[in-house]
Motif scaffolding. Structure first.
Motif, PDB file in Angstrom:
ATOM      1  N   ILE A 175       4.331   3.937   2.706  1.00 23.48           N
ATOM      2  CA  ILE A 175       4.055   2.813   2.121  1.00 23.48           C
ATOM      3  C   ILE A 175       4.164   1.598   3.414  1.00 23.48           C
ATOM      4  O   ILE A 175       5.287   2.096   4.545  1.00 23.48           O
ATOM      5  CB  ILE A 175       5.320   2.930   0.946  1.00 23.48           C
ATOM      6  N   ALA A 176       3.606   0.403   2.758  1.00 23.56           N
ATOM      7  CA  ALA A 176       3.946  -0.031   3.958  1.00 23.56           C
ATOM      8  C   ALA A 176       3.119  -1.640   2.967  1.00 23.56           C
ATOM      9  O   ALA A 176       3.168  -1.706   2.327  1.00 23.56           O
ATOM     10  CB  ALA A 176       2.716   0.103   4.403  1.00 23.56           C
ATOM     11  N   ALA A 207       0.813  -0.828   0.347  1.00 18.80           N
ATOM     12  CA  ALA A 207       0.022   0.261  -0.008  1.00 18.80           C
ATOM     13  C   ALA A 207       1.240   1.331   0.015  1.00 18.80           C
ATOM     14  O   ALA A 207       1.765   1.221   0.595  1.00 18.80           O
ATOM     15  CB  ALA A 207      -0.431  -0.090   1.146  1.00 18.80           C
ATOM     16  N   GLY A 208       0.633   2.183  -0.680  1.00 26.14           N
ATOM     17  CA  GLY A 208       0.760   3.407  -0.811  1.00 26.14           C
ATOM     18  C   GLY A 208       0.340   4.327  -0.618  1.00 26.14           C
ATOM     19  O   GLY A 208      -1.322   3.999  -1.360  1.00 26.14           O
ATOM     20  N   GLY A 209       0.790   5.751  -0.330  1.00 18.86           N
ATOM     21  CA  GLY A 209      -0.067   6.564   0.325  1.00 18.86           C
ATOM     22  C   GLY A 209      -0.055   8.653   0.875  1.00 18.86           C
ATOM     23  O   GLY A 209       1.475   8.323   0.432  1.00 18.86           O
ATOM     24  N   SER A 255       4.396  11.432  -0.032  1.00 21.67           N
ATOM     25  CA  SER A 255       3.681  10.538  -0.660  1.00 21.67           C
ATOM     26  C   SER A 255       3.799   9.155  -1.865  1.00 21.67           C
ATOM     27  O   SER A 255       5.041   9.721  -3.267  1.00 21.67           O
ATOM     28  CB  SER A 255       2.272  11.996  -1.191  1.00 21.67           C
ATOM     29  N   VAL A 256       3.275   8.161  -1.506  1.00 22.04           N
ATOM     30  CA  VAL A 256       3.151   7.534  -2.718  1.00 22.04           C
ATOM     31  C   VAL A 256       2.149   7.115  -3.329  1.00 22.04           C
ATOM     32  O   VAL A 256       0.894   6.938  -2.738  1.00 22.04           O
ATOM     33  CB  VAL A 256       3.934   6.391  -1.664  1.00 22.04           C
ATOM     34  N   ALA A 287       8.353   2.011  -6.771  1.00 13.87           N
ATOM     35  CA  ALA A 287       7.006   3.011  -6.219  1.00 13.87           C
ATOM     36  C   ALA A 287       7.281   4.579  -6.681  1.00 13.87           C
ATOM     37  O   ALA A 287       8.367   4.556  -7.630  1.00 13.87           O
ATOM     38  CB  ALA A 287       7.566   3.434  -4.864  1.00 13.87           C
ATOM     39  N   GLY A 288       6.457   5.087  -6.802  1.00 15.41           N
ATOM     40  CA  GLY A 288       6.065   6.142  -7.573  1.00 15.41           C
ATOM     41  C   GLY A 288       5.261   7.657  -6.609  1.00 15.41           C
ATOM     42  O   GLY A 288       4.314   6.933  -6.393  1.00 15.41           O
TER      43      GLY A 288
END
Length: 708
Positions: free
Chosen positions: A230-231, A215-217, A250-251, A267-268
């Protein structure tokens, strides 16, 4: 003086017979819809015609002449009404023949494995069914009647694994359970599973691999642990694993690549450090250790989208430099070296979503050019050459999501039309098919007003060029060919209202000269020569609305003096002398809309009193009488548009109540009595700025994106 047809800033203002008329106002409209109008107002349909085409931005003026509807505004595209999520043929780029329209933006989509799609975004209805931000569309294009998780906030990302659909976004309740920004849903029932990582803020990206959900956010806590943006989460328990790259920023995008050497998580986003290393907006992270690898393309701005195909990582975003080379918004990066390849489509603006499918890379974004070709917000690029294919769905607004399944690409975003045609600020559509015509005068800035007379369309607005000719704020256009005529009055500033009557064209706005003559905000212009006539009422404030009856021109606006007299916002001008008549309703706020219907003048705007009597935003006057009639619909917000047809007065604006009923932004009012509302209730979700009524149809333009 004969009766004349006045239009302005999105509202048609008068007709030759007392049958109707529409008006003008000074505020924007973004969509056009049409509803059928049977003889009885109370029985008429309030459902929009499915074949009505829509504009992608403001529509200020609507004028119907015969089989053609002319539009003026600030738009760039006009196309069929498809909604914000559309399955498109992967070869032809055409929309599917049948599909469920979405009444908002689709920001995430994944195939359901059975020929259909799971979609997420910001919407409330899909195919006419209530669906709050998440839905399942079946292979036949219909909405799954049983699958309805009802997210209470925007869904931004989806990932399917077996019988489980993972969702992330801005919600706190989904699948009938409390879930903080991330959830797992049963793919068949839509119910939330027990899996509950409970993030403390938004989740923007998800990827699933080998029993792990990445998860990214923008969160800082998820799966019971502190995790910065990120996790990795156990797919069974929802607990955060020990994997902890900890992004400083942020991701927004995640992608997984597995090869002989192991598994890598790409990741971006907008971070500057991740996996313990300085990495600018893009990075590769070991799935085992959580440490950043040596791979380091270093984008100079945000990366919004990632897609992996073989030994290539495709990236899209805001950047103009990545992988050591200049690459505008889209690049292919060697998965081994981190260097950008020679592949260079160079879209003209941002990329928000990518899908790599065989030899094709599909891109969605805010661009209107890519690979030196015109492509509106959606494009397909050859994965080998970087050349743009013929695939061209032509959306009318930014595209935000893509999903490929078989021969279909599901495209979603903030558009309302797929298959849109380029039309800049002025256009015409067929009144029966709804399709845009080949009439293309194209103005360089907004068109606020339209009026038709004798095969000519008169246009007023903010433009300097129209139909390829220099024309300051006023122009005459051939109604058939779209060619601009020699008529050239040259106003000094914006024209908000315009009307045509045989040998005379009337204009209102904020100009102070027409040609070489001083004409303050209102003028009469010779239809042959383009010169201002001697008629010169001279207003001290902007004129927004015009209507005519007999030998009198009624005008509304922001003025307090006109025709040589003090007149607050509303006045009657002698059609011969230009002097204000004794008629003085004395409104206490701006008048934005006027209609003359037989012996009655209807006015709409921002006022709350006229002639000392309470009249909230809309009023009626007997011709020649200063005091308002007993007609008093009492709108609870501004009325920006009016039209009269038979025994009915149509009102549009920013109200939620009018005529004693709850009516959102558009209503049909009884012309007799006190002006009570009929049961016709299209229920629009935002302001109506323009109305025209003709041949059994009500046309409406405004800020709305849904009807009913």
């Amino acid at each position: 003086m004969r009766k004349i047809s006045f239009t302005g800033l999105g509202r048609r203002v008068l007709m030759r017979r007392p049958r109707l008329m529409t008006l003008l106002a000074a505020v924007p409209a973004s969509i056009i819809s049409a509803m059928s109008l049977p003889p009885s107002a109370s029985a008429q349909s309030d459902t929009p015609h499915e074949n009505t085409w829509v504009a992608n931005a403001y529509v200020y003026a609507i004028e119907r002449v015969g089989n053609t509807v002319y539009l003026g505004g600030n738009f760039t595209h006009v196309g069929p009404s498809t909604g914000g999520g559309v399955p498109v043929d992967a070869s032809t780029g055409t929309a599917a023949e049948t599909f469920s329209k979405v009444n908002g933006a689709v920001l995430a989509a994944v195939p359901d494995g059975s020929g259909g799609w799971y979609i997420g975004g910001s919407f409330s209805r899909v195919g006419g069914a209530g669906r709050s931000n998440i839905a399942r569309v079946l292979a036949d294009g219909s909405v799954d009647p049983a699958w309805n998780p009802k997210a209470n906030g925007t869904v931004r990302t989806l990932a399917l694994s077996g019988r489980t659909l993972y969702a992330g976004g801005e919600f706190t309740h989904i699948g009938l359970e409390e879930r903080g920004y991330i959830a797992a849903l049963d793919a068949e029932t839509g119910a939330a599973t027990a899996w509950n990582p409970d993030a403390n803020y938004e989740v923007h990206a998800l990827a699933v691999n080998d029993g792990t959900v990445y998860a990214g956010g923008t969160f800082s806590h998820i799966g019971g642990e502190a995790r910065s943006r990120i996790a990795a989460l156990d797919a069974e328990t929802g607990a955060a694993t020990a994997w902890n790259p900890s992004a400083l920023g942020s991701v927004f995008a995640l992608a997984v690549r597995a090869d002989m050497t192991g598994t890598t998580i790409y990741a971006g986003g907008s971070f500057s450090n991740i996996g313990g290393e300085a990495r600018s907006s893009i990075a590769a992270i070991s799935a085992g250790t959580g440490a950043a690898t040596a791979w380091n393309p270093g984008a100079n701005n945000t990366v919004n989208a990632l897609a992996v195909s073989g030994g290539t990582v495709y990236a899209g975003g805001y950047f103009t430099h990545i992988g050591g080379l200049i690459r505008n918004h889209l690049a292919a990066i060697d998965a081994g070296t981190g260097v950008a390849t020679a592949w260079e489509p160079s879209p003209g603006s941002y990329v928000f979503a990518l899908e790599a499918d065989g030899g094709t890379v599909y891109a969605a974004g805010a661009f209107t050019t890519i690979g030196r070709e015109g492509r509106n917000y959606l494009a397909a690029v050859d994965a080998a050459t970087g050349g743009v294919t013929a695939w061209n769905p032509s959306a009318n607004g930014p595209a935000w999501s893509l999903a490929v399944s078989g021969g279909t690409v599901y495209a979603g975003g903030y558009f309302t039309s797929i298959g849109a045609a380029y039309r800049k600020n002025i256009a015409s559509v067929d009144a029966f098919t709804g399709a845009v015509t080949d009439w293309t005068p194209d103005a360089d800035s907004a068109v606020f007003a339209l009026a038709a007379a004798g095969g000519t369309i008169y246009a007023g607005g903010a433009f300097w060029y129209i139909g390829g000719e220099a024309r300051n704020y006023l122009a005459a256009i051939d109604a058939e060919t779209g060619a601009v005529t020699a008529w050239n009055p040259t106003a000094s500033d914006y024209v908000y209202s315009i009307a045509a009557d045989g040998d005379t064209v009337y204009a209102g706005g904020r100009f102070t000269t027409v040609g070489y003559d001083v004409r303050n905000r209102i003028a009469a212009i010779d239809a042959g020569t383009g010169a201002a006539t001697a008629w010169n009422p001279g207003a001290n404030g902007t004129v927004y609305a015009l209507a005519a009856g007999g030998d009198t021109v009624y005008t509304g606006g922001a003025f307090t003096e006109i025709g040589g007299e003090e007149r607050n916002y509303l006045a009657a001008i002698d059609g011969d002398t230009g002097a204000a008549t004794a008629w003085n309703p004395d409104a206490n706020g701006r008048v934005l809309a006027l209609v003359a219907d037989g012996g009655t003048i209807y006015a709409g705007g921002e006022f709350t009193t006229v002639a000392g009597e309470d009249r909230n935003h809309v009023a009626a006057f007997d011709v020649g009488a200063r005091a308002p009639t007993s007609w008093n619909p009492d709108a609870d917000g501004p009325v920006c548009a009016l039209a009269a047809s038979g025994a009915t007065v149509y009102a549009g604006g920013a109200f939620t109540g009018i005529g004693g009923a709850s009516m959102n932004c558009l209503a049909a009012l009884h012309a007799a009595g006190s002006g009570t509302a009929t049961d016709w209730n299209p229920d629009l979700n935002s302001t109506v700025r323009a109305i025209a009524v003709c041949a059994g149809t009500v046309y409406a333009g405004g800020d709305f994106t849904t009807v009913g």
